[in-house]
Design a protein around this motif. Structure first.
Motif, PDB file in Angstrom:
ATOM      1  N   ALA B  52      30.966  48.373  51.055  1.00 37.45           N
ATOM      2  CA  ALA B  52      31.927  47.649  51.881  1.00 37.45           C
ATOM      3  C   ALA B  52      31.796  48.053  53.338  1.00 37.45           C
ATOM      4  O   ALA B  52      32.613  48.798  53.857  1.00 37.45           O
ATOM      5  CB  ALA B  52      33.338  47.907  51.380  1.00 37.45           C
ATOM      6  N   PRO B  56      35.846  42.590  52.013  1.00 36.57           N
ATOM      7  CA  PRO B  56      35.344  41.980  50.777  1.00 36.57           C
ATOM      8  C   PRO B  56      35.067  40.493  50.918  1.00 36.57           C
ATOM      9  O   PRO B  56      34.048  40.002  50.460  1.00 36.57           O
ATOM     10  CB  PRO B  56      36.466  42.242  49.788  1.00 36.57           C
ATOM     11  CG  PRO B  56      37.142  43.456  50.286  1.00 36.57           C
ATOM     12  CD  PRO B  56      37.048  43.407  51.782  1.00 36.57           C
ATOM     13  N   LYS B  57      35.971  39.776  51.568  1.00 32.18           N
ATOM     14  CA  LYS B  57      35.765  38.334  51.730  1.00 32.18           C
ATOM     15  C   LYS B  57      34.556  38.056  52.603  1.00 32.18           C
ATOM     16  O   LYS B  57      33.748  37.175  52.322  1.00 32.18           O
ATOM     17  CB  LYS B  57      37.007  37.699  52.348  1.00 32.18           C
ATOM     18  CG  LYS B  57      38.102  37.440  51.378  1.00 32.18           C
ATOM     19  CD  LYS B  57      39.165  36.643  52.103  1.00 32.18           C
ATOM     20  CE  LYS B  57      40.457  36.609  51.303  1.00 32.18           C
ATOM     21  NZ  LYS B  57      41.512  35.970  52.089  1.00 32.18           N
ATOM     22  N   VAL B  60      31.439  38.507  50.685  1.00 34.22           N
ATOM     23  CA  VAL B  60      31.123  37.373  49.813  1.00 34.22           C
ATOM     24  C   VAL B  60      30.505  36.256  50.628  1.00 34.22           C
ATOM     25  O   VAL B  60      29.499  35.666  50.249  1.00 34.22           O
ATOM     26  CB  VAL B  60      32.397  36.882  49.091  1.00 34.22           C
ATOM     27  CG1 VAL B  60      32.119  35.575  48.368  1.00 34.22           C
ATOM     28  CG2 VAL B  60      32.893  37.931  48.124  1.00 34.22           C
ATOM     29  N   GLU B  61      31.118  35.978  51.792  1.00 31.89           N
ATOM     30  CA  GLU B  61      30.621  34.878  52.609  1.00 31.89           C
ATOM     31  C   GLU B  61      29.196  35.159  53.104  1.00 31.89           C
ATOM     32  O   GLU B  61      28.324  34.294  53.069  1.00 31.89           O
ATOM     33  CB  GLU B  61      31.573  34.623  53.784  1.00 31.89           C
ATOM     34  CG  GLU B  61      32.670  33.661  53.372  1.00 31.89           C
ATOM     35  CD  GLU B  61      33.885  33.692  54.290  1.00 31.89           C
ATOM     36  OE1 GLU B  61      33.872  34.417  55.301  1.00 31.89           O
ATOM     37  OE2 GLU B  61      34.857  32.987  53.958  1.00 31.89           O
ATOM     38  N   GLN B  82      31.543  44.450  44.380  1.00 32.78           N
ATOM     39  CA  GLN B  82      31.999  45.172  45.569  1.00 32.78           C
ATOM     40  C   GLN B  82      32.930  46.294  45.156  1.00 32.78           C
ATOM     41  O   GLN B  82      33.659  46.183  44.175  1.00 32.78           O
ATOM     42  CB  GLN B  82      32.767  44.222  46.497  1.00 32.78           C
ATOM     43  CG  GLN B  82      31.912  43.126  47.087  1.00 32.78           C
ATOM     44  CD  GLN B  82      32.674  42.419  48.192  1.00 32.78           C
ATOM     45  OE1 GLN B  82      32.826  42.968  49.279  1.00 32.78           O
ATOM     46  NE2 GLN B  82      33.131  41.215  47.912  1.00 32.78           N
TER      47      GLN B  82
END
Ligand code: ATP
Ligand code: MG
Lengths: 480, 306
Positions: B52, B56-57, B60-61, B82
């Motif tokens: 990380a 986290p978002k 992902v992107e 993650q």
């Protein structure tokens, strides 16, 4: 049908008392208003509660979705579970919440051991959807179930169910409160209406009892003016009316008394006059006729001329016949025997002569004791029986007549019955028929009562009853 | 009177009977609880862990292109894993729960030492395979060196981050202090972009951040450049590598390595690389991390590693 119903409704409405009408009116108004307000409030409240539940469901689910994204991506199930627990703690209406991963498998949920299988497939939100809310019916509540995709469904989906149980309870308790309120107001309404009806109907009830008194001839009741309204006016009008009626009645009674005195006087005068004429006839005319007869007898005896003797004889006979006629007239005018020997003897003489004249049997029964009755009663009874017998002879065609004269305690009763053709007694006195009316007049002058029982073909019965007043009895004792 | 009572009760009843007019779309029984079915896994996926360094978002992107690319080329489903901390990713590698991982340099040093974590490739950024630790402060701050940050709030990224924790710690040690006493307060943000935001928003007076992520973050959010400034740049460190767990079958390791090295020749691969701010993947040796290893050896207690 409806007409009939309307009719019956009208019957019920019109038959109940004013009290019930006013009470019904008040209650009806309160209940209508109460029911209307309750209905309106509950309706709006239910509507508000529903949209509130839906909004809350969406807000909570979206909030949960936003906060769940990171823990899901980091596979932090502990924090995820804590999130659900917190969500449920923060909002007691949250019945359940669970989170699906992007494959549709359940990551965490609030059901503890096990999971209701139908719930999983009940709702779903597409990845592009903001949210998707449906209403679920459970055993005892409605649930606003919202599905919200997490991170455009890349992290999964949040499902959150909001129960309406608590809000429904609130609505219910409000309903009960309203109902109690209405009941309370109704009770109050009944009290007020009862008081009002009491105020309204009291004058009416008083009016009714006063009217009843007036109907019985008591003009004394006066109504109080309770209030300065229509009832007050009515009471005043009533009072004015009774006063007027009372005055009129007084005048009427005075006139009646006057008439009665007059009648008494007339009858007494008539009797006196008859008595005087009868005595005159007896004392003077009869004596003169007797002297005439004695003179003629002497003339007859002393004269030897048969021609004159015969003439004197025929004149003496004319004189004797006239004497008899005078005696008869005097007897009918006023039998001396009534004044001298009393009612019993007079009755016997009357019936004996009547019997002889009309060749009809008379059954006479007299029970009046040895004591003389008051003079006016004797005269009245004598005259009533005399007229009854005259009528019987003239109209009835009877074969027998019975006369009963009896003293029963403080009153004298006379009954004259025939078995003749009878008649329909009309009580209105007629110009040409004064007999019956005169009989009644005589009886009533002495506070007595006369009844005629007769119908065509069944004979006639004249029944008279005269009280002997204490004062008149004293009078008699004093005379004796 | 009875009629009246009847009326009253009728009215009250009708008032109470006003119920919401709702058509439920389904009926469920919430009391009927049954055990959850175990998720069926059709095929063992290739599991890729990303430390990380960003949120986290964001991860992902950024990495979805790479994940899709790998899935397409290997013909296996690829799962992006993650974890909050570098240590957790290391644990996953050690227990073979992930096959391939993008780890932080210090995590590699620790992993290599502890269970023989193996290098697969290294991203090339700006033509090189090095990166730096930037010491950043808010734009309006008067601070010009670590010394000025004494008694201030300092944002640390991850407990075993080289650029976010180890290097700032050595700076403090050089000043003859420990971070615990030197700073008024420290806190972990766990990802570098969070550390940048913490400084930008004045939550922290300073932070050490990964130069790669700093540049990347500024390129994505230009507004940040007006809020933070760099006051110190560290010597170069070996870039955070791509590693595999030591138990991975050699064929797969070779296959994955070739795939990564080949990415820049493929248009789809190039897009995926651009998304993570990498020019291409290149082979890297363990020797590139010697300088970092010696730096970390100077502060062994910091990591609490056995
Ligand atoms: N005993 C009776 N039997 C049958 N009819 C009778 C009897 N008494 C009275 N009536 C009828 O009642 C009528 C009224 O009687 P009432 O004595 O009042 O008047 P009157 O005899 O006709 O006249 P007045 O008595 O004045 O000379 C009579 O005309 C007769 O028709
Ligand atoms: Mg007559």
């Amino acid at each position: 049908m409806s007409q009939n119903l309307l009719h019956r409704f009208w019957n019920i409405i019109s038959s109940v008392s004013v009290r019930a009408k006013i009470l019904g009116m008040a209650l009806m108004l309160i209940l209508l208003l109460g029911a209307g307000v309750t209905w309106q409030v509950l309706h709006s409240l239910t509507y508000i509660v529903q949209s509130q539940l839906e909004n809350e469901s969406i807000t909570s689910a979206r909030d949960l979705a936003a906060r769940a994204a990171d823990p899901i991506l980091l596979n932090d199930l502990v924090r995820l579970q804590r999130l659900l627990v917190e969500t449920q703690q923060n909002n007691p209406d949250v019945r359940y919440a669970f989170i699906l991963d992007k494959n549709g498998d359940i990551l965490v949920h609030t059901f503890g051991a096990g999971f209701p299988p139908d719930l999983l497939t009940a709702n779903d939100a597409g990845s592009s959807e903001h949210h998707h809310t449906i209403i679920l019916q459970t055993n005892n509540e409605l649930i606003w179930d919202t599905a919200v995709p997490i991170f455009n469904e890349r992290a999964g989906t949040v499902r959150l169910g909001l129960s309406d149980a608590r809000l429904r309870n609130a609505v219910q308790s409000l309903t009960i409160q309203l109902a109690l309120m209405i009941a309370f107001v109704s009770a109050l309404g009944i009290l007020v209406a009862t008081f009002l009806t009491f105020l309204l109907t009291r004058p009416v009830r008083e009016l009714v009892s006063a009217t009843q008194a007036v109907a019985k001839g008591d003009f004394s009741p006066r109504l109080a003016r309770w209030a300065d309204d229509e009832f007050g006016d009515l009471a005043e009008a009533f009072n004015a009316m009774t006063t007027e009626l009372g005055n009129t009645n007084e005048i009427r009674q005075e006139r009646e008394e006057l008439r009665r005195q007059l009648l008494e006087k007339v009858i007494a005068t008539q009797e006196d006059e008859r008595r005087r004429i009868a005595r005159e006839l007896h004392d003077s005319t009869s004596q003169n006729l007797t002297s005439l007869m004695v003179g003629l007898k002497n003339l007859q005896d002393s004269c030897s001329e048969p021609n004159i003797e015969n003439q004197a004889e025929s004149l003496r006979r004319v004189a004797a016949q006239t004497l008899e006629e005078v005696h008869d007239i005097s007897m009918r005018l006023r039998p001396r025997i009534l004044d001298d020997l009393g009612l019993a003897a007079a009755m016997e003489q009357l019936t004996r002569e009547w019997q002889a004249r009309h060749k009809l049997p008379v059954d006479l029964v007299i029970h009046i004791g040895q004591e003389r009755l008051p003079g006016e009663i004797e005269t009245a009874i004598y005259r009533i029986v005399q007229e009854s017998l005259t009528n019987a002879a003239r109209y009835s065609g009877a074969r027998s007549v019975s006369v009963l004269v009896e003293r029963r305690g403080e009153q004298v009763i006379a009954i004259v019955e025939d078995d003749g053709r009878g008649f329909a007694p009309s009580l209105s006195p007629n110009e040409r028929h004064l007999g019956l009316a005169g009989m009644r007049e005589r009886a009533e002058l002495l506070d007595g009562k006369l009844t005629i029982e007769s119908w065509p073909g069944a004979g006639t019965s004249i029944h008279v009853q005269i009280p002997i007043s204490a004062s008149s009895l004293e009078e008699i004792k004093g005379n004796l | 009177m009875r009629n009246i009572l009847l009326f009253i009760s009728l009215f009250l009843l009708s008032a109470c009977m006003v119920t919401p007019n709702i058509q439920p779309s389904a009926k469920v029984d919430l009391t009927d609880l049954q055990p959850l079915p175990t998720p069926s896994i059709s095929e063992t996926p290739l599991r890729v862990a990303v430390a990380a360094v960003i949120s986290p978002k964001g991860t992902v992107e950024s990495y979805s292109g790479l994940v899709n690319y790998l899935g397409e080329k290997t013909g296996r489903p690829v799962e992006l894993v993650q974890r909050r901390t570098y240590m957790e990713v290391n644990d996953l590698l050690e227990t073979s729960e992930v096959d391939l991982a993008f780890v932080c340099t210090s995590a590699y040093i620790a992993g290599q030492r502890d269970f023989g974590m193996e290098l697969l490739a290294a991203p090339q950024v700006d033509g090189g395979t090095v990166y730096y630790s930037y010491l950043i402060v808010p734009m309006e701050s008067q601070v010009r060196s670590m010394a000025h940050l004494k008694g201030k709030v300092f944002a640390l990224t991850d407990p075993i981050s080289l650029t976010g924790r180890a290097y700032p710690t050595t700076l403090v040690t050089q000043l003859g202090a420990t971070p615990e006493t030197f700073f008024k307060r420290t806190f972990f943000t766990y990802s570098h972009d969070e550390a940048i935001y913490a400084v930008a928003n004045g939550l922290a007076d300073g932070a050490g951040v990964d130069s790669l992520i700093y540049d990347y973050a500024l390129s994505r959010d230009p507004a940040l450049s007006g809020k933070v400034k760099i006051i110190h740049i560290s010597p170069s460190f070996g870039i955070p590598p791509v590693v595999v767990n030591p138990n991975l079958r050699p064929q797969i390791k070779i296959e994955l390595q070739n795939l990564l090295l080949d990415m820049s020749n493929d248009p789809v691969g190039r897009d995926a690389l651009t998304a993570i701010g990498v020019e291409k993947f290149v082979i890297i040796n363990d020797s590139s991390y010697e300088s970092v290893r010696s730096l970390l050896d100077g502060i062994p207690l910091l990591f609490g590693l056995p």
